[in-house]
Design an enzyme around this catalytic site. Structure first.
Site, PDB file in Angstrom:
ATOM      1  CG  ASP A 112       0.939  -3.204  -1.269  1.00  0.00           C
ATOM      2  OD1 ASP A 112       1.704  -3.943  -0.264  1.00  0.00           O
ATOM      3  OD2 ASP A 112       0.442  -2.039  -0.627  1.00  0.00           O
ATOM      4  CG  ASP A 207       3.881  -3.944   3.578  1.00  0.00           C
ATOM      5  OD1 ASP A 207       3.808  -2.580   3.017  1.00  0.00           O
ATOM      6  OD2 ASP A 207       3.635  -4.116   4.395  1.00  0.00           O
ATOM      7  CD  GLU A 259       6.183   0.766   2.838  1.00  0.00           C
ATOM      8  OE1 GLU A 259       5.803   1.196   3.416  1.00  0.00           O
ATOM      9  OE2 GLU A 259       6.382  -0.631   3.263  1.00  0.00           O
ATOM     10  CG  HIS A 333      -1.464   3.405   3.013  1.00  0.00           C
ATOM     11  ND1 HIS A 333      -0.324   3.110   2.006  1.00  0.00           N
ATOM     12  CD2 HIS A 333      -0.918   2.495   3.591  1.00  0.00           C
ATOM     13  CE1 HIS A 333       0.483   2.136   1.657  1.00  0.00           C
ATOM     14  NE2 HIS A 333       0.043   1.691   2.830  1.00  0.00           N
ATOM     15  CG  ASP A 334       1.546   3.507   6.049  1.00  0.00           C
ATOM     16  OD1 ASP A 334       0.291   3.254   6.158  1.00  0.00           O
ATOM     17  OD2 ASP A 334       2.126   2.988   5.020  1.00  0.00           O
TER      18      ASP A 334
HETATM   19  O1  LIG Z   1       9.200   4.668   8.748  1.00  0.00           O
HETATM   20  P1  LIG Z   1       9.527   3.416   7.899  1.00  0.00           P
HETATM   21  O2  LIG Z   1      10.961   2.463   9.261  1.00  0.00           O
HETATM   22  O3  LIG Z   1      10.984   4.603   6.981  1.00  0.00           O
HETATM   23  O4  LIG Z   1       8.646   2.436   7.257  1.00  0.00           O
HETATM   24  C1  LIG Z   1       8.425   3.088   5.579  1.00  0.00           C
HETATM   25  C2  LIG Z   1       7.166   1.798   6.438  1.00  0.00           C
HETATM   26  O5  LIG Z   1       6.609   1.264   6.765  1.00  0.00           O
HETATM   27  C3  LIG Z   1       5.324   0.562   7.360  1.00  0.00           C
HETATM   28  O6  LIG Z   1       4.394   0.739   6.086  1.00  0.00           O
HETATM   29  C4  LIG Z   1       3.808  -0.770   5.013  1.00  0.00           C
HETATM   30  O7  LIG Z   1       4.160  -1.637   5.949  1.00  0.00           O
HETATM   31  C5  LIG Z   1       2.767  -1.645   7.749  1.00  0.00           C
HETATM   32  C6  LIG Z   1       3.097  -3.208   7.784  1.00  0.00           C
HETATM   33  O8  LIG Z   1       2.395  -4.221   6.952  1.00  0.00           O
HETATM   34  C7  LIG Z   1       1.984  -1.057   6.842  1.00  0.00           C
HETATM   35  O9  LIG Z   1       0.758  -0.951   7.918  1.00  0.00           O
HETATM   36  C8  LIG Z   1       1.350  -0.158   6.305  1.00  0.00           C
HETATM   37  O10 LIG Z   1       0.200   0.867   5.630  1.00  0.00           O
HETATM   38  C9  LIG Z   1       2.682  -0.356   4.963  1.00  0.00           C
HETATM   39  O11 LIG Z   1       3.092   0.315   3.748  1.00  0.00           O
HETATM   40  C10 LIG Z   1       4.539   1.441   8.053  1.00  0.00           C
HETATM   41  O12 LIG Z   1       3.734   1.595   8.793  1.00  0.00           O
HETATM   42  C11 LIG Z   1       4.272   3.507   7.794  1.00  0.00           C
HETATM   43  O13 LIG Z   1       4.098   4.308   8.444  1.00  0.00           O
HETATM   44  C12 LIG Z   1       5.717   3.475   7.373  1.00  0.00           C
HETATM   45  O14 LIG Z   1       5.810   4.836   6.594  1.00  0.00           O
END
Ligand SMILES: O=P(O)(O)OC[C@H]1O[C@H](O[C@H]2O[C@H](CO)[C@@H](O)[C@H](O)[C@H]2O)[C@H](O)[C@@H](O)[C@@H]1O
Length: 555
Positions: A112, A207, A259, A333-334
């Protein structure tokens, strides 16, 4: 030697014979996978120990969430050193052992890369704060903040020490956005990727990579949210091409996924078309927002099937027709566990899990399996708000209370939406802490002793995943076939057609907890049933959550 002055490592890798389309990627949240030390936190040795399990499932690549040094405010997405391993996960020896053992099992790793922001504890930010101009230009500092909101709540700007200026943090206040306009920042980022390439890594997940492109002059957003001012800016394509050229572009076997936060199909095609030399594939999240009331995540609403169906059809067809490539996934994981969102899980957990699996594993793109999905893991049965640790969840809880939502209602919303739903420890057996740790787990286990690997490894769900994964390796129809929407008006069945050479496959997935009748399209009258998540098939009817795939040889 490559352009970036490093030796290509591709020839050493085990995945040489794989094509991108054959792959199935398993996501491990290392903190919650397997703890081998009793610390309560999963570790790299735990990953190594379970490689035979993953190989049995048919996995050829494992995506690991961040394991670098970090204050852990956002569970590792707040990195304080990109080129080290947090001792709580192990050390470089453990890492090398994991990679070497992985090769023996034909498993590679995808790391990642969080290149949009760093922890404010990173030395670059600390030097910038101390007044170092060189490092100040690593960040996005402004005298007048815009009206942009942080994705985790509140303003996206915070005071930069006592300078009277503000730094941008699209995520937590502890995650400062990097200034990709600065070529020294880009150089550092490329170095990070090459550092891990030289350690034998050829898979990278980037990310929120589509938000790295910020303009020099930033503007308020008229919708009181800055999203459109920094998402999918055209410059992101240039940055990705530079990244590709300076790093993984030297490795013909590299697998990369971006992502993409709130992205568009048009951009996703550009991000992934092979001739553009950007990325192998993208994650988009539109299909996981079909249970957001008025676009707000922190609400409770049954999912909207027609919206889900249309999104899958639209993305599937347009990516197929225009040479783009999707990452296919229900969980990560989100996200709360898909079984709790899309299935009547009390009554149909097993059939529902198999139907969800078929709906993406038979589709066009690269499927991702999030740890525990293959045994049908569900959201934890938490009873107290103190069980939740995720900062986004806790911020949302307080903001719901501020809006006047009762504690009880707010708790119910957390139960349905918290990211911690996915982050609970992997359930290996029905012993203490589900066999995850002998210590005290960093996050409470899910309290579902009846769902665990020891019991389910030879069970229906696991074996169905195994079968689907094997099909992608043996059948070009699955790995390389085109995608076309079918039964576009059905309000219960998500249907699509795959086509390759003289073969055609019609895949039907019933998203309802009741039987649904349908008319089989004429061209599939004389076809054979290839995949079925039930033992039987009643003509022109799908049982609750039944998935059936009809194969037709055209000649
Ligand atoms: O919901 P979106 O605006 O389409 O975004 C997708 C995801 O983005 C973020 O996730 C990633 O970045 C975060 C900061 O580094 C981190 O907390 C997370 O674990 C990463 O996967 C956002 O936090 C997610 O909730 C969204 O699903």
């Amino acid at each position: 030697m490559g352009a970036a002055g490093i030796k290509p490592v591709a020839l050493l890798l085990s995945g040489e014979n794989m094509t991108l389309n054959d792959r199935v990627i398993y996501q491990i949240y290392p903190k919650s996978f397997l703890d081998t030390t009793g610390s309560g936190i999963g570790d790299l040795k735990g990953v190594t120990q379970k490689l035979p399990y993953l190989a049995d499932l048919g996995i050829d690549m494992v995506w690991l969430n961040p394991f670098y040094p970090s204050p852990q405010r956002d569970n590792g997405y707040d990195i304080s050193n990109y080129k080290a391993i947090d001792p709580m996960f192990g050390n470089f020896e453990d890492f090398a052992e994991m990679v070497a053992e992985g090769r023996k099992y034909g498993i590679e790793f995808m790391l990642d890369m969080v290149l949009n922001h760093v922890s404010i504890e990173h030395e670059w930010f600390q030097k910038a704060l101390a007044g170092d101009k060189y490092y100040q230009d690593f960040f996005i500092l402004r005298d007048d903040p815009t009206n942009w909101n942080s994705k985790f709540g509140g303003s996206a700007w915070a005071p930069f020490g006592n300078t009277g200026r503000y730094y941008l943090h699209l995520y937590d206040i502890s995650q400062a956005d990097l200034n990709w306009r600065n070529e020294n920042v880009r150089h550092e980022m490329f170095e990070v990727v090459n550092f891990w390439r030289l350690k034998g890594i050829s898979g990278f997940r980037f990310d929120v990579i589509n938000v790295i492109g910020k303009d020099e002059v930033l503007h308020d957003n008229s919708l009181s949210e800055g999203k459109f001012e920094y998402t999918d800016k055209p410059i992101v394509h240039d940055y990705l091409q530079m990244l590709n050229k300076a790093t993984f572009g030297h490795d013909p076997h590299a697998v990369t996924v971006g992502e993409m936060s709130s992205t568009t199909i048009e951009n996703s095609i550009l991000y992934t078309r092979p001739d553009r030399h950007e990325l192998s594939m993208v994650f988009n999240f539109h299909h996981l927002k079909v249970d957001y009331k008025d676009g707000d995540k922190w609400t409770k609403m049954p999912f909207d099937f027609t919206q889900l169906r249309d999104l899958f059809h639209e993305w599937g067809e347009q990516m197929s027709e225009n040479g783009g490539w999707n990452a296919l996934f229900w969980n990560n994981h989100d996200q709360p566990r898909a079984l709790n969102r899309f299935i009547d899980v009390e009554n149909f957990r097993v059939k529902g899990a198999k139907m969800l699996a078929a709906s993406i594993h038979l589709s066009r793109g690269t499927p991702y399996v999030y740890m525990g999905e293959e045994i049908g893991m569900v959201d934890p049965d938490y009873t107290n708000v103190n069980n939740y640790l995720d900062l986004e969840t806790l911020n949302a809880y307080h903001s719901l209370l501020k809006k006047g939502v009762t504690e009880k209602e707010a708790f119910e919303i957390l139960k349905a939406k918290s990211r911690d739903n996915a982050r609970t420890p992997m359930q290996w057996d029905n012993g203490k802490n589900s066999g995850f740790t002998t210590g005290s787990p960093w996050l409470a286990v899910g309290n579902h002793p009846e769902i665990n690997v020891a019991q389910d490894k030879n069970g229906e769900i696991y074996n169905f995943y195994k079968k689907l994964i094997a099909l992608r390796k043996s059948e070009k129809l699955i790995s390389d076939g085109t995608y076309k929407a079918a039964m576009k008006d059905s309000d219960s069945i998500y249907a699509f057609i795959r086509e390759f050479g003289n073969q055609k496959l019609l895949v039907l997935n019933n998203f309802r907890n009741r039987p649904i009748s349908f008319d089989l399209p004429d061209e599939f009258f004389a076809s054979e049933i290839w995949i079925n998540n039930y033992d039987d098939y009643k003509k022109n009817t799908l049982q609750p959550y039944q998935s059936v795939a009809f194969l037709k040889n055209k000649f």
